[in-house]
Motif scaffolding. Structure first.
Motif, PDB file in Angstrom:
ATOM      1  N   HIS A  65       0.088  -6.473   2.921  1.00 23.80           N
ATOM      2  CA  HIS A  65      -0.730  -7.984   3.269  1.00 23.80           C
ATOM      3  C   HIS A  65      -0.140  -8.739   2.487  1.00 23.80           C
ATOM      4  O   HIS A  65       0.203  -8.591   1.264  1.00 23.80           O
ATOM      5  N   LYS A  76      -8.295  -1.923   4.845  1.00 26.05           N
ATOM      6  CA  LYS A  76      -6.893  -1.056   4.655  1.00 26.05           C
ATOM      7  C   LYS A  76      -7.581  -0.149   3.511  1.00 26.05           C
ATOM      8  O   LYS A  76      -6.851   1.027   3.695  1.00 26.05           O
ATOM      9  N   TYR A 127       0.913  -1.191   0.121  1.00 28.09           N
ATOM     10  CA  TYR A 127      -0.158   0.125  -0.019  1.00 28.09           C
ATOM     11  C   TYR A 127       0.837   1.422  -0.047  1.00 28.09           C
ATOM     12  O   TYR A 127       2.128   1.147   0.377  1.00 28.09           O
TER      13      TYR A 127
END
Length: 87
Positions: free
Chosen positions: A69, A80, A63
């Motif tokens: 993840h 998220k 991210y």
């Protein structure tokens, strides 16, 4: 393959991976822009994904806040994305 860009989502995956197809479909359906790194087409990128996650499992989703993840559930990804105000 260099490190993922810090201003976007990067997903490392492969077409043979069911979890990768599911996560890719989720991002597509949500209209999220991301960079997809196909580990079959770019096998050396698997080392980058492993360096990020410490594991060989995929998908690895990185991210913009540099968190990641590994094999996330749809709920993990959605949470998220909401945290990052992307949805």
């Amino acid at each position: 393959m260099t490190s993922p860009a810090s201003d976007t989502i990067t997903m490392f995956g492969a077409a043979w991976c069911g979890d990768c197809r599911r996560t890719k479909k989720q991002l597509d359906e949500l209209g999220i822009e991301y960079t997809y790194i196909d580990l079959v087409a770019e096998p050396a990128a698997a080392d980058v994904a492993k360096e990020i996650s410490g594991r060989t499992n995929i998908p690895v989703v990185v991210y913009p806040d540099a968190s990641h993840h590994v094999e996330p559930s749809n709920a993990d990804v959605e949470a998220k994305l909401r945290e990052l105000s992307l949805i």
